[in-house]
Design a protein around this motif. Structure first.
Motif, PDB file in Angstrom:
ATOM      1  N   HIS A 230      40.822  78.637 -10.025  1.00  0.00           N
ATOM      2  CA  HIS A 230      41.871  79.093  -9.114  1.00  0.00           C
ATOM      3  C   HIS A 230      42.519  77.904  -8.409  1.00  0.00           C
ATOM      4  CE1 HIS A 230      43.831  82.256  -6.728  1.00  0.00           C
ATOM      5  NE2 HIS A 230      43.719  81.427  -5.693  1.00  0.00           N
ATOM      6  N   SER A 231      41.706  76.928  -8.017  1.00  0.00           N
ATOM      7  CA  SER A 231      42.245  75.762  -7.314  1.00  0.00           C
ATOM      8  C   SER A 231      43.134  74.910  -8.207  1.00  0.00           C
ATOM      9  CB  SER A 231      41.096  74.900  -6.773  1.00  0.00           C
ATOM     10  OG  SER A 231      40.449  74.178  -7.803  1.00  0.00           O
ATOM     11  N   VAL A 232      42.958  75.049  -9.528  1.00  0.00           N
ATOM     12  CA  VAL A 232      43.762  74.288 -10.483  1.00  0.00           C
ATOM     13  C   VAL A 232      44.940  75.125 -10.982  1.00  0.00           C
ATOM     14  CG1 VAL A 232      43.626  72.887 -12.601  1.00  0.00           C
ATOM     15  CG2 VAL A 232      41.671  73.009 -11.099  1.00  0.00           C
ATOM     16  N   GLY A 233      45.135  76.299 -10.410  1.00  0.00           N
ATOM     17  CA  GLY A 233      46.277  77.130 -10.785  1.00  0.00           C
ATOM     18  C   GLY A 233      45.962  78.286 -11.697  1.00  0.00           C
ATOM     19  N   GLY A 234      44.692  78.447 -12.065  1.00  0.00           N
ATOM     20  CA  GLY A 234      44.329  79.564 -12.928  1.00  0.00           C
ATOM     21  C   GLY A 234      44.552  80.899 -12.240  1.00  0.00           C
ATOM     22  N   ARG A 235      45.245  81.784 -12.911  1.00  0.00           N
ATOM     23  CA  ARG A 235      45.490  83.115 -12.369  1.00  0.00           C
ATOM     24  C   ARG A 235      45.264  84.203 -13.417  1.00  0.00           C
ATOM     25  NH1 ARG A 235      45.348  80.140  -8.749  1.00  0.00           N
ATOM     26  NH2 ARG A 235      46.711  79.981  -6.907  1.00  0.00           N
ATOM     27  N   VAL A 236      44.661  83.814 -14.558  1.00  0.00           N
ATOM     28  CA  VAL A 236      44.468  84.753 -15.665  1.00  0.00           C
ATOM     29  C   VAL A 236      43.079  84.533 -16.263  1.00  0.00           C
ATOM     30  CG1 VAL A 236      45.323  85.520 -17.911  1.00  0.00           C
ATOM     31  CG2 VAL A 236      46.930  84.664 -16.210  1.00  0.00           C
ATOM     32  N   SER A 237      42.373  85.622 -16.527  1.00  0.00           N
ATOM     33  CA  SER A 237      41.147  85.549 -17.320  1.00  0.00           C
ATOM     34  C   SER A 237      41.411  86.185 -18.675  1.00  0.00           C
ATOM     35  CB  SER A 237      39.999  86.272 -16.618  1.00  0.00           C
ATOM     36  OG  SER A 237      40.180  87.676 -16.673  1.00  0.00           O
ATOM     37  N   ASP A 238      40.509  85.906 -19.609  1.00  0.00           N
ATOM     38  CA  ASP A 238      40.653  86.474 -20.948  1.00  0.00           C
ATOM     39  C   ASP A 238      39.267  86.726 -21.513  1.00  0.00           C
ATOM     40  OD1 ASP A 238      41.950  87.302 -23.327  1.00  0.00           O
ATOM     41  OD2 ASP A 238      41.515  85.354 -24.221  1.00  0.00           O
ATOM     42  N   HIS A 239      39.075  87.916 -22.071  1.00  0.00           N
ATOM     43  CA  HIS A 239      37.768  88.293 -22.607  1.00  0.00           C
ATOM     44  C   HIS A 239      37.929  88.778 -24.047  1.00  0.00           C
ATOM     45  CE1 HIS A 239      35.733  88.299 -18.617  1.00  0.00           C
ATOM     46  NE2 HIS A 239      36.971  88.521 -18.197  1.00  0.00           N
ATOM     47  N   ALA A 240      37.222  88.116 -24.972  1.00  0.00           N
ATOM     48  CA  ALA A 240      37.163  88.608 -26.347  1.00  0.00           C
ATOM     49  C   ALA A 240      36.025  89.621 -26.416  1.00  0.00           C
ATOM     50  CB  ALA A 240      36.918  87.453 -27.310  1.00  0.00           C
ATOM     51  N   ILE A 241      36.393  90.892 -26.484  1.00  0.00           N
ATOM     52  CA  ILE A 241      35.397  91.971 -26.493  1.00  0.00           C
ATOM     53  C   ILE A 241      35.425  92.585 -27.896  1.00  0.00           C
ATOM     54  CG2 ILE A 241      34.624  94.099 -25.400  1.00  0.00           C
ATOM     55  CD1 ILE A 241      36.148  93.280 -22.903  1.00  0.00           C
ATOM     56  N   ASP A 242      34.659  91.989 -28.791  1.00  0.00           N
ATOM     57  CA  ASP A 242      34.709  92.451 -30.174  1.00  0.00           C
ATOM     58  C   ASP A 242      34.169  93.872 -30.297  1.00  0.00           C
ATOM     59  OD1 ASP A 242      35.695  89.943 -30.683  1.00  0.00           O
ATOM     60  OD2 ASP A 242      33.800  89.138 -31.424  1.00  0.00           O
ATOM     61  N   THR A 243      33.140  94.196 -29.520  1.00  0.00           N
ATOM     62  CA  THR A 243      32.608  95.563 -29.446  1.00  0.00           C
ATOM     63  C   THR A 243      32.636  96.001 -27.990  1.00  0.00           C
ATOM     64  OG1 THR A 243      31.157  95.225 -31.358  1.00  0.00           O
ATOM     65  CG2 THR A 243      30.601  97.027 -29.852  1.00  0.00           C
ATOM     66  N   GLN A 295      42.486  90.025 -18.966  1.00  0.00           N
ATOM     67  CA  GLN A 295      42.867  90.428 -20.322  1.00  0.00           C
ATOM     68  C   GLN A 295      41.631  90.801 -21.138  1.00  0.00           C
ATOM     69  OE1 GLN A 295      46.375  87.899 -21.968  1.00  0.00           O
ATOM     70  NE2 GLN A 295      45.179  86.496 -20.710  1.00  0.00           N
ATOM     71  N   PHE A 296      41.719  91.925 -21.864  1.00  0.00           N
ATOM     72  CA  PHE A 296      40.686  92.337 -22.811  1.00  0.00           C
ATOM     73  C   PHE A 296      41.284  92.285 -24.218  1.00  0.00           C
ATOM     74  CE2 PHE A 296      38.340  95.485 -19.737  1.00  0.00           C
ATOM     75  CZ  PHE A 296      37.854  94.407 -19.008  1.00  0.00           C
ATOM     76  N   HIS A 297      40.738  91.441 -25.074  1.00  0.00           N
ATOM     77  CA  HIS A 297      41.100  91.440 -26.493  1.00  0.00           C
ATOM     78  C   HIS A 297      39.957  92.103 -27.270  1.00  0.00           C
ATOM     79  CE1 HIS A 297      44.058  88.347 -25.260  1.00  0.00           C
ATOM     80  NE2 HIS A 297      44.712  88.741 -26.335  1.00  0.00           N
ATOM     81  N   ILE A 298      40.228  93.293 -27.780  1.00  0.00           N
ATOM     82  CA  ILE A 298      39.183  94.171 -28.308  1.00  0.00           C
ATOM     83  C   ILE A 298      39.315  94.336 -29.829  1.00  0.00           C
ATOM     84  CG2 ILE A 298      38.153  96.477 -28.095  1.00  0.00           C
ATOM     85  CD1 ILE A 298      39.581  96.725 -25.374  1.00  0.00           C
ATOM     86  N   ASN A 299      38.176  94.529 -30.482  1.00  0.00           N
ATOM     87  CA  ASN A 299      38.069  95.014 -31.864  1.00  0.00           C
ATOM     88  C   ASN A 299      38.430  93.981 -32.939  1.00  0.00           C
ATOM     89  OD1 ASN A 299      36.815  97.327 -32.702  1.00  0.00           O
ATOM     90  ND2 ASN A 299      38.487  98.703 -32.092  1.00  0.00           N
ATOM     91  N   ALA A 300      38.031  92.726 -32.707  1.00  0.00           N
ATOM     92  CA  ALA A 300      38.047  91.741 -33.790  1.00  0.00           C
ATOM     93  C   ALA A 300      36.683  91.750 -34.480  1.00  0.00           C
ATOM     94  CB  ALA A 300      38.352  90.354 -33.254  1.00  0.00           C
ATOM     95  N   LEU A 301      36.670  91.588 -35.781  1.00  0.00           N
ATOM     96  CA  LEU A 301      35.434  91.469 -36.567  1.00  0.00           C
ATOM     97  C   LEU A 301      35.413  90.037 -37.103  1.00  0.00           C
ATOM     98  CD1 LEU A 301      32.982  93.114 -37.573  1.00  0.00           C
ATOM     99  CD2 LEU A 301      34.283  93.594 -39.647  1.00  0.00           C
ATOM    100  N   ARG A 302      34.595  89.213 -36.507  1.00  0.00           N
ATOM    101  CA  ARG A 302      34.674  87.767 -36.727  1.00  0.00           C
ATOM    102  C   ARG A 302      33.622  87.277 -37.731  1.00  0.00           C
ATOM    103  NH1 ARG A 302      37.972  85.937 -32.363  1.00  0.00           N
ATOM    104  NH2 ARG A 302      38.096  87.533 -30.729  1.00  0.00           N
ATOM    105  N   ASN A 303      33.977  86.180 -38.411  1.00  0.00           N
ATOM    106  CA  ASN A 303      33.051  85.427 -39.264  1.00  0.00           C
ATOM    107  C   ASN A 303      32.413  86.305 -40.330  1.00  0.00           C
ATOM    108  OD1 ASN A 303      33.543  83.151 -37.564  1.00  0.00           O
ATOM    109  ND2 ASN A 303      32.015  83.908 -36.117  1.00  0.00           N
ATOM    110  N   ASN A 304      33.256  86.997 -41.083  1.00  0.00           N
ATOM    111  CA  ASN A 304      32.764  87.908 -42.112  1.00  0.00           C
ATOM    112  C   ASN A 304      32.127  87.172 -43.295  1.00  0.00           C
ATOM    113  OD1 ASN A 304      33.848  90.603 -41.130  1.00  0.00           O
ATOM    114  ND2 ASN A 304      35.714  89.398 -41.144  1.00  0.00           N
ATOM    115  N   ASN A 305      32.600  85.984 -43.587  1.00  0.00           N
ATOM    116  CA  ASN A 305      32.184  85.257 -44.789  1.00  0.00           C
ATOM    117  C   ASN A 305      31.172  84.181 -44.398  1.00  0.00           C
ATOM    118  OD1 ASN A 305      32.062  83.473 -47.024  1.00  0.00           O
ATOM    119  ND2 ASN A 305      34.081  84.155 -47.725  1.00  0.00           N
ATOM    120  N   THR A 306      29.893  84.490 -44.554  1.00  0.00           N
ATOM    121  CA  THR A 306      28.838  83.585 -44.102  1.00  0.00           C
ATOM    122  C   THR A 306      28.890  82.251 -44.830  1.00  0.00           C
ATOM    123  OG1 THR A 306      27.414  85.462 -43.581  1.00  0.00           O
ATOM    124  CG2 THR A 306      26.343  83.328 -43.814  1.00  0.00           C
TER     125      THR A 306
END
Length: 476
Positions: A230-243, A295-306
């Motif tokens: 916040h002190s550096v100007g941050g005013r946004v959060s972001d969450h990768a919520i795959d499930t 921010q909620f970024h929902i429903n990505a299925l990551r790293n499918n190809n091991t």
């Protein structure tokens, strides 16, 4: 029939043409979510050739090249930059119907003044033209490209343990009049069962100066980083919520769960849900207190190809769309936050278009007075930022909420050339509204409709985030 990629492409009638050229085209950009490097912005990074600026790290293009049968050597391997560019040029004609085809030619036109089609035949000449500009002309560094795109604000994506060194340097230097602000992305602190969690907690302890031996200590460490951002100007959060997860719990329960994790033990799925629920409620309470957007970024299925994950690592083009059900856990989490601290400004995205109407309807259940469009259905994202994906998202929002209060497009990109996606998006906004006019569904009041277009392009986001009121240097 229009000529390819002329001034009016995607604009099907005179109303759309007027809305775009008279109202949307010249509006500034607020890029409230991207993956640009603050270090590269600070250093005004220059690029030795078009491959470096275009293909390094661009998993959109890598996926298309793989689908075209290009060997990995010419994508992420040890082939020369020229060979990789030729491989991309070979692929481009095959991307017709994919937004990459339009984006590629928009970038060539807008940044380099090149109107030729990119293909195997034209590739050597375009390589020479672009590289001559990159190496012999001013105005092609990272900062220059941002300015050329009429950007006012860039929100990068930053780990809570990041020093934000380059954000601070930019502010101290004070000669770049685009605000480059951090976004708080605490995924590594929420993924309690993910490999590397304990190492991340140790790093949080180191940077916060708070010894973390309990869940209370952990929350204090997270809070210290939020207030630093916040002190550096941050005013946004972001969450990768795959499930999307939610479970009723108490602080006492989560304290015991965290204690187990500190011992290096994996926790049960039920306990993971409880840990994430309580921690998210705590974080959201701070966002509300500080006036942030969440921010909620929902429903990505990551790293499918091991196999390829082991070779190349994450974020290399092997992710896809998840199909988990989100309605009940999302509603319960929003409701729990709202009851405890009041919801902050909240933007909800899903990578699965099946969720469009779910989100479009749900945001209406949590709106309240004071902030127009306080709960937002976020713009079509990642696999959805196609023509149909963008239009489908906008139609769902207009059917179920207030399209007129939509805060519009973001780049979600690591490329300094991706700002042409805002032009693509704005053309679609104008085309959609103009279609309603042509069908007699809305009045042909061009000034009123133009104000709506300008709102979705820029002013809604400007009023929503209020970045112009961020007192960076005073630490407010």
């Amino acid at each position: 029939m229009q000529n390819f990629m002329n001034d009016n492409f995607l604009l099907k009638n005179e109303t759309a043409i007027s809305l775009y050229h008279d109202f949307a085209k010249d509006m500034p950009i607020i890029d409230y979510h991207c993956h640009l490097s603050p270090k590269e912005i600070y250093e005004n990074k220059t690029f030795k050739n078009i491959t470096e600026i275009w293909l390094y790290g661009d998993h959109y293009k890598w996926r298309a090249m793989r689908s075209n049968g290009i060997e990995e050597k010419y994508i992420t391997g040890d082939a020369s930059d020229y060979e990789k560019f030729l491989a991309w040029a070979k692929t481009v004609p095959m991307t017709i119907g994919n937004p990459l085809y339009n984006w590629t030619h928009l970038e060539l036109q807008r940044f380099f003044g090149i109107n030729e089609l990119l293909n195997e035949k034209s590739a050597p000449q375009i390589w020479e033209k672009v590289n001559t500009l990159l190496n012999n002309s001013a105005g092609f560094g990272a900062r220059d490209l941002i300015k050329k795109s009429n950007v006012q604000v860039v929100c990068t994506t930053d780990d809570p343990v990041d020093s934000l060194e380059y954000h601070l340097r930019l502010q101290e230097e004070g000669d770049f009049d685009v605000q480059v602000l951090p976004s708080f992305r605490p995924d590594k602190g929420l993924e309690i069962n993910r490999e590397g969690y304990l190492q991340w907690v140790q790093t949080l302890q180191n940077v916060s100066g708070i010894e973390i031996t309990s869940y209370d200590d952990f929350l204090k460490g997270m809070e210290s980083r939020i207030r630093f951002f916040h002190s550096v100007g941050g005013r946004v959060s972001d969450h990768a919520i795959d499930t999307m997860m939610f479970d009723e719990t108490t602080k006492e329960e989560v304290t015991l769960i965290f204690k187990e994790a500190l011992l290096g033990k994996k926790v049960s799925l039920e306990d993971e849900k409880k840990y994430k629920t309580y921690t998210m409620k705590f974080l959201a309470g701070l966002y509300t207190e500080l006036g942030w957007a969440m921010q909620f970024h929902i429903n990505a299925l990551r790293n499918n190809n091991t196999k390829m994950l082991n070779i190349l690592g994450p974020d290399t083009g092997y992710d896809s769309i998840n199909d988990d059900l989100i309605a009940k856990p999302l509603a319960r989490l929003l409701d729990a936050i709202d009851q405890e601290s009041g919801l902050p400004r909240t933007i909800i995205y899903s990578l699965n278009a099946k969720d469009n109407d779910v989100i479009g309807a749900m945001i209406g259940a949590f709106q309240n007075g004071g902030v127009p469009g306080k709960i937002q259905f976020g713009t079509a994202w990642w696999f959805n930022d196609t023509k149909t994906g963008m239009l489908n998202q906008m139609v769902s929002l207009s059917n179920l909420g207030l399209f007129t209060r939509f805060i519009g497009m973001l780049t979600d990109s690591r490329s300094f050339l991706s700002y042409t996606r805002h032009e693509y998006f704005r053309r679609l906004v104008c085309a959609l509204i103009a279609e309603w006019v042509e069908n007699g569904e809305v009045p042909n009041d061009i000034e009123f409709l133009g104000s709506i277009v300008q709102g979705i392009s820029y002013t809604n986001a400007k009023e929503y985030f209020q970045f112009d009121k961020v007192g960076i240097l005073s630490g407010s």
